[in-house]
Design a protein around this motif. Structure first.
Motif, mmCIF file in Angstrom:
data_model
loop_
_atom_site.group_PDB
_atom_site.id
_atom_site.type_symbol
_atom_site.label_atom_id
_atom_site.label_comp_id
_atom_site.label_asym_id
_atom_site.label_seq_id
_atom_site.Cartn_x
_atom_site.Cartn_y
_atom_site.Cartn_z
ATOM 1 N N MET A 1 0.839 -1.179 0.000
ATOM 2 C CA MET A 1 0.000 0.000 0.000
ATOM 3 C C MET A 1 0.887 1.246 0.000
ATOM 4 S SD MET A 1 -3.144 0.750 2.514
ATOM 5 C CE MET A 1 -2.780 2.061 3.637
ATOM 6 N N ALA A 2 0.588 2.170 -0.835
ATOM 7 C CA ALA A 2 1.404 3.382 -0.979
ATOM 8 C C ALA A 2 1.172 4.349 0.187
ATOM 9 C CB ALA A 2 1.062 4.063 -2.299
ATOM 10 N N ILE A 3 2.111 5.230 0.362
ATOM 11 C CA ILE A 3 2.003 6.277 1.384
ATOM 12 C C ILE A 3 0.817 7.166 1.047
ATOM 13 C CG2 ILE A 3 3.157 8.312 2.333
ATOM 14 C CD1 ILE A 3 5.822 6.804 1.791
ATOM 15 N N THR A 4 0.010 7.454 2.047
ATOM 16 C CA THR A 4 -1.193 8.261 1.849
ATOM 17 C C THR A 4 -1.036 9.648 2.460
ATOM 18 O OG1 THR A 4 -2.186 7.554 3.938
ATOM 19 C CG2 THR A 4 -2.631 6.171 1.979
ATOM 20 N N ALA A 5 -1.945 10.532 2.079
ATOM 21 C CA ALA A 5 -1.977 11.867 2.679
ATOM 22 C C ALA A 5 -2.229 11.757 4.177
ATOM 23 C CB ALA A 5 -3.049 12.718 2.003
ATOM 24 N N ASP A 6 -3.076 10.807 4.583
ATOM 25 C CA ASP A 6 -3.346 10.629 6.019
ATOM 26 C C ASP A 6 -2.082 10.218 6.766
ATOM 27 O OD1 ASP A 6 -6.022 11.346 5.851
ATOM 28 O OD2 ASP A 6 -6.727 9.270 5.683
ATOM 29 N N HIS A 7 -1.272 9.347 6.154
ATOM 30 C CA HIS A 7 -0.023 8.944 6.798
ATOM 31 C C HIS A 7 0.910 10.160 6.948
ATOM 32 C CE1 HIS A 7 3.586 6.807 7.901
ATOM 33 N NE2 HIS A 7 4.211 7.298 6.836
ATOM 34 N N ASP A 38 -1.153 15.830 -4.087
ATOM 35 C CA ASP A 38 -0.543 14.511 -3.924
ATOM 36 C C ASP A 38 0.938 14.709 -3.666
ATOM 37 O OD1 ASP A 38 0.425 11.950 -3.960
ATOM 38 O OD2 ASP A 38 -0.269 11.480 -5.995
ATOM 39 N N THR A 40 3.079 12.750 -2.692
ATOM 40 C CA THR A 40 3.948 11.628 -3.038
ATOM 41 C C THR A 40 4.323 11.642 -4.510
ATOM 42 O OG1 THR A 40 2.107 10.117 -3.506
ATOM 43 C CG2 THR A 40 2.926 10.195 -1.221
ATOM 44 N N ALA A 82 5.694 3.973 -4.900
ATOM 45 C CA ALA A 82 4.393 3.347 -4.642
ATOM 46 C C ALA A 82 4.509 2.124 -3.743
ATOM 47 C CB ALA A 82 3.716 2.982 -5.957
ATOM 48 N N ASP A 85 5.278 1.683 2.205
ATOM 49 C CA ASP A 85 4.085 1.771 3.045
ATOM 50 C C ASP A 85 4.123 2.984 3.965
ATOM 51 O OD1 ASP A 85 2.939 -0.559 2.011
ATOM 52 O OD2 ASP A 85 3.955 -1.818 3.487
ATOM 53 N N THR A 86 5.332 3.370 4.381
ATOM 54 C CA THR A 86 5.488 4.497 5.308
ATOM 55 C C THR A 86 6.688 5.332 4.879
ATOM 56 O OG1 THR A 86 7.008 3.359 6.822
ATOM 57 C CG2 THR A 86 4.625 3.061 7.228
#
Length: 180
Positions: A1-7, A38, A40, A82, A85-86
């Motif tokens: 799972m890719a790094i998200t805005a929430d992370h 985005d 990332t 992508a 994860d973190t």
């Protein structure tokens, strides 16, 4: 799972809990997240996240690499991918790619970065990139191992240097405090 805005937002929140004096400097990053940017994506030229490794050896020296494109001595690190994860995962991956130091050979000092640096990156016409900003999340790591094979496409040398060689006074102070 890719790094998200929430992370990214969570990591910034944890960071600001430890370093509330940086709230003003990170406000533009939070505004970009609020606007739906985005961070990332390397194509987000208002600013995108990168992850850096501050690798300390048992003597308290910090690993530096000589970056080919920028022709500068820097801490290992780079763009998120992508597969990360973190942000910490990205820092560990970049360290392994650039220095041959596998994640299994290092111990993170924690999940929270010790420094977040926002800095300008010059235009790179060969890549079609204008001037832009990197939002670099830097994580402190420890190792007793030697550097492995360097990624010669990006890195020309590696050297262990004293903390005093770090020019950023905030980063130098944070590393010094963390290594005590």
């Amino acid at each position: 799972m890719a790094i998200t805005a929430d992370h990214i937002r969570t990591v910034i929140g944890d960071y600001l809990d430890a370093y509330p004096e940086e709230k003003r400097s990170l406000a533009p990053v939070l505004e970009l997240l609020d606007d739906g940017a985005d961070l990332t994506s390397r194509g987000e030229f208002r600013g995108h996240v990168t992850a850096g490794a501050i690798l300390a050896d048992p003597d308290g020296r910090i690993l530096h690499i000589h970056h080919l494109a920028l022709d500068k001595w820097l801490l290992p690190g780079g763009h998120v991918e992508a597969s990360d994860d973190t942000l910490l995962d990205a820092a560990l991956r970049e360290l392994a790619e650039e220095t041959g130091m596998p994640a299994a050979a290092v111990t993170p000092a924690g999940d929270r970065p010790v420094h977040v640096d926002i800095h300008p990156i010059p235009a790179n016409p060969a890549k079609g990139e204008p001037n832009h900003r990197h939002i670099d999340f830097r994580f402190l790591l420890h190792t007793a191992d030697a550097v492995g094979p360097l990624q010669t496409e990006e890195v020309t040398a590696a050297a262990w240097r004293e903390v005093d060689d770090i020019s950023d006074p905030v980063l130098k102070h944070r590393i010094t405090e963390a290594l005590r």
